[in-house]
Design a protein around this motif. Structure first.
Motif, mmCIF file in Angstrom:
data_model
loop_
_atom_site.group_PDB
_atom_site.id
_atom_site.type_symbol
_atom_site.label_atom_id
_atom_site.label_comp_id
_atom_site.label_asym_id
_atom_site.label_seq_id
_atom_site.Cartn_x
_atom_site.Cartn_y
_atom_site.Cartn_z
ATOM 1 N N LEU A 93 51.201 41.950 42.152
ATOM 2 C CA LEU A 93 49.932 41.446 42.667
ATOM 3 C C LEU A 93 48.914 41.438 41.530
ATOM 4 N N HIS A 94 48.461 40.264 41.126
ATOM 5 C CA HIS A 94 47.390 40.139 40.133
ATOM 6 C C HIS A 94 46.095 39.935 40.905
ATOM 7 N N GLU A 95 45.307 40.995 40.989
ATOM 8 C CA GLU A 95 44.171 41.004 41.899
ATOM 9 C C GLU A 95 42.980 41.748 41.300
ATOM 10 N N ALA A 96 41.990 42.013 42.129
ATOM 11 C CA ALA A 96 40.797 42.736 41.702
ATOM 12 C C ALA A 96 40.550 43.914 42.630
ATOM 13 N N ASP A 97 39.931 44.955 42.088
ATOM 14 C CA ASP A 97 39.362 46.009 42.921
ATOM 15 C C ASP A 97 37.987 46.360 42.348
ATOM 16 N N PHE A 98 37.256 47.230 43.005
ATOM 17 C CA PHE A 98 35.907 47.535 42.517
ATOM 18 C C PHE A 98 35.631 49.028 42.604
ATOM 19 N N SER A 99 34.741 49.498 41.725
ATOM 20 C CA SER A 99 34.385 50.920 41.672
ATOM 21 C C SER A 99 32.977 51.188 42.168
ATOM 22 N N ARG A 100 32.108 50.173 42.134
ATOM 23 C CA ARG A 100 30.731 50.365 42.594
ATOM 24 C C ARG A 100 30.372 49.275 43.587
ATOM 25 N N ASN A 101 30.018 49.692 44.787
ATOM 26 C CA ASN A 101 29.663 48.741 45.831
ATOM 27 C C ASN A 101 28.186 48.386 45.729
ATOM 28 N N SER A 102 27.820 47.231 46.226
ATOM 29 C CA SER A 102 26.422 46.804 46.236
ATOM 30 C C SER A 102 26.257 45.686 47.245
ATOM 31 N N GLU A 103 25.015 45.405 47.605
ATOM 32 C CA GLU A 103 24.738 44.322 48.557
ATOM 33 C C GLU A 103 25.138 42.977 47.969
ATOM 34 N N VAL A 104 24.864 42.790 46.664
ATOM 35 C CA VAL A 104 25.224 41.527 46.010
ATOM 36 C C VAL A 104 26.737 41.355 45.989
ATOM 37 N N LEU A 105 27.467 42.435 45.661
ATOM 38 C CA LEU A 105 28.930 42.356 45.651
ATOM 39 C C LEU A 105 29.451 41.956 47.017
ATOM 40 N N GLN A 106 28.937 42.558 48.057
ATOM 41 C CA GLN A 106 29.411 42.233 49.393
ATOM 42 C C GLN A 106 29.090 40.790 49.771
ATOM 43 N N ASP A 107 27.949 40.269 49.294
ATOM 44 C CA ASP A 107 27.630 38.857 49.513
ATOM 45 C C ASP A 107 28.675 37.965 48.848
ATOM 46 N N VAL A 108 28.994 38.283 47.594
ATOM 47 C CA VAL A 108 29.968 37.482 46.856
ATOM 48 C C VAL A 108 31.328 37.533 47.538
ATOM 49 N N LEU A 109 31.761 38.726 47.934
ATOM 50 C CA LEU A 109 33.070 38.872 48.568
ATOM 51 C C LEU A 109 33.113 38.156 49.913
ATOM 52 N N ARG A 110 32.039 38.250 50.680
ATOM 53 C CA ARG A 110 32.006 37.577 51.983
ATOM 54 C C ARG A 110 32.061 36.059 51.823
ATOM 55 N N LEU A 111 31.270 35.522 50.899
ATOM 56 C CA LEU A 111 31.177 34.078 50.742
ATOM 57 C C LEU A 111 32.443 33.466 50.147
ATOM 58 N N SER A 112 33.240 34.262 49.438
ATOM 59 C CA SER A 112 34.506 33.772 48.880
ATOM 60 C C SER A 112 35.703 34.245 49.707
ATOM 61 N N HIS A 113 35.442 34.759 50.902
ATOM 62 C CA HIS A 113 36.454 35.270 51.820
ATOM 63 C C HIS A 113 37.348 36.311 51.127
ATOM 64 N N CYS A 114 36.687 37.273 50.492
ATOM 65 C CA CYS A 114 37.398 38.385 49.842
ATOM 66 C C CYS A 114 36.849 39.716 50.332
ATOM 67 N N GLN A 115 36.387 39.749 51.584
ATOM 68 C CA GLN A 115 35.676 40.929 52.088
ATOM 69 C C GLN A 115 36.553 42.157 52.219
ATOM 70 N N ASN A 116 37.874 41.991 52.127
ATOM 71 C CA ASN A 116 38.769 43.150 52.188
ATOM 72 C C ASN A 116 39.295 43.557 50.811
ATOM 73 N N THR A 117 38.614 43.110 49.754
ATOM 74 C CA THR A 117 38.943 43.579 48.411
ATOM 75 C C THR A 117 38.888 45.104 48.398
ATOM 76 N N LEU A 118 39.891 45.737 47.799
ATOM 77 C CA LEU A 118 40.031 47.186 47.873
ATOM 78 C C LEU A 118 39.159 47.900 46.848
ATOM 79 N N LYS A 119 38.774 49.106 47.199
ATOM 80 C CA LYS A 119 38.089 49.972 46.245
ATOM 81 C C LYS A 119 39.113 50.498 45.236
ATOM 82 N N GLU A 120 38.633 50.890 44.081
ATOM 83 C CA GLU A 120 39.510 51.406 43.037
ATOM 84 C C GLU A 120 40.365 52.558 43.577
#
Length: 309
Positions: A205-232
């Motif tokens: 799986l070549h994918e992304a995860d994140f270590s710091r959450n933010s309102e902007v990050l959640q906006d980006v993930l929601r708008l690109s249908h990636c809202q279940n991107t996993l935390k590190e």
């Protein structure tokens, strides 16, 4: 006594009128273009809506040659060009992570326009490519036929949340190239992959995860249908829970930076204008590119590999 400030000549008035008319026309034209290419800013667009928006289609075509994944660069490299060479390097990385013999059967889960599938086929693998976006399937089939790879690649509509059309233990490998982040139910998808793999079969799986959450990050993930991107750290737990073993992770974040820097630089000024106008949410890819670049280090680009016992 002569007037020291004579009336403005008619030619000068005419030139100013023409300039105002031209400026107004350009503003209206720019507004029409913005309205035409922007997405609808839906609260939670579907995967199909995201990839079918004109903004997405133009962006992937202009910047990525209609290939929907990052490139892999040498650490410390500044230039993102040629992008296609870096994309082939990323495909080679995925291929080496699969570590399968020629003739092995693999599933490309979220094949886009088929470029990764074609790379794998040229390496000797037999590929079952699936996607849920109609124009992706059309593009992939055209590309496969154009490159004479119909005997190595099958392209079909299928949702990786429901793979009942495929029998148990029918694949030697399954991979995703930046598509697992779109999963509505990641655990269910991994369970489907586990069922389809033969004993000893591999997922990459070549994918992304994140270590710091933010309102902007959640906006980006929601708008690109990636809202279940996993935390590190989430992939190791999820993969183990599905029954896989021999988990390994390669952090490729530094090696994808040149392309994301390009996205950030190209999109920075338009993004600031969109923010001033309050319409940044209608330009998902511009927003994602700039915010990812500005907040580099809050997330990772990773290659996950595991084996079915």
């Amino acid at each position: 006594m002569a007037d020291s400030n004579p009336p403005t000549s008619r030619p000068a008035q005419g030139r100013r009128f023409r300039l105002r008319y031209l400026a107004g026309t350009l503003v209206l034209l720019a507004s029409a273009i913005i309205a035409f290419i922007s997405n609808n800013g839906a609260e939670a667009p579907s995967v199909q809506e995201y990839y079918s928006s004109l903004e997405s289609r133009l962006g992937y075509w202009l910047l990525l040659g209609n290939t929907r994944h990052c490139g892999l660069y040498e650490k410390g490299q500044l230039s993102p060009f040629p992008v296609s060479k870096a994309q082939r390097a990323m495909e080679e990385k995925l291929y080496t992570r699969l570590d399968l013999k020629p003739g092995s059967k693999v599933m490309d889960a979220g094949a886009g326009s088929g470029y990764v599938a074609m790379y794998m086929a040229r390496k000797g693998l037999n590929v079952q490519a699936i996607d849920i976006t109609p124009h992706h399937i059309t593009d992939a089939r055209k590309n496969v036929k154009k490159n004479g790879l119909e005997d190595k690649i099958s392209v079909d509509y299928a949702d990786y949340h429901n793979l009942t059309a495929f029998p148990d233990a029918s694949f030697d490998g399954i991979y995703t190239m930046e598509t697992f982040v779109h999963a509505d139910d990641p655990a269910k998808v991994l369970g489907n992959f586990y069922r389809l793999l033969k004993p000893g079969g591999v997922i990459v799986l070549h994918e992304a995860d994140f270590s710091r959450n933010s309102e902007v990050l959640q906006d980006v993930l929601r708008l690109s249908h990636c809202q279940n991107t996993l935390k590190e750290g989430g992939y190791e737990e999820l993969v183990a829970g599905a029954g896989f073993k021999d988990y390994s992770l390669d952090d490729l974040t530094d090696e994808v930076l040149p392309l994301w820097r390009l996205f950030g630089v190209v999109g920075y000024l338009p993004y600031q204008i969109f923010k001033l106008l309050g319409i940044q949410h209608k330009f998902t890819n511009v927003m994602a590119g700039v915010e990812t670049w500005l907040n580099w280090g809050d997330g990772r680009y990773i290659s996950v590999r595991a084996v079915k016992p």
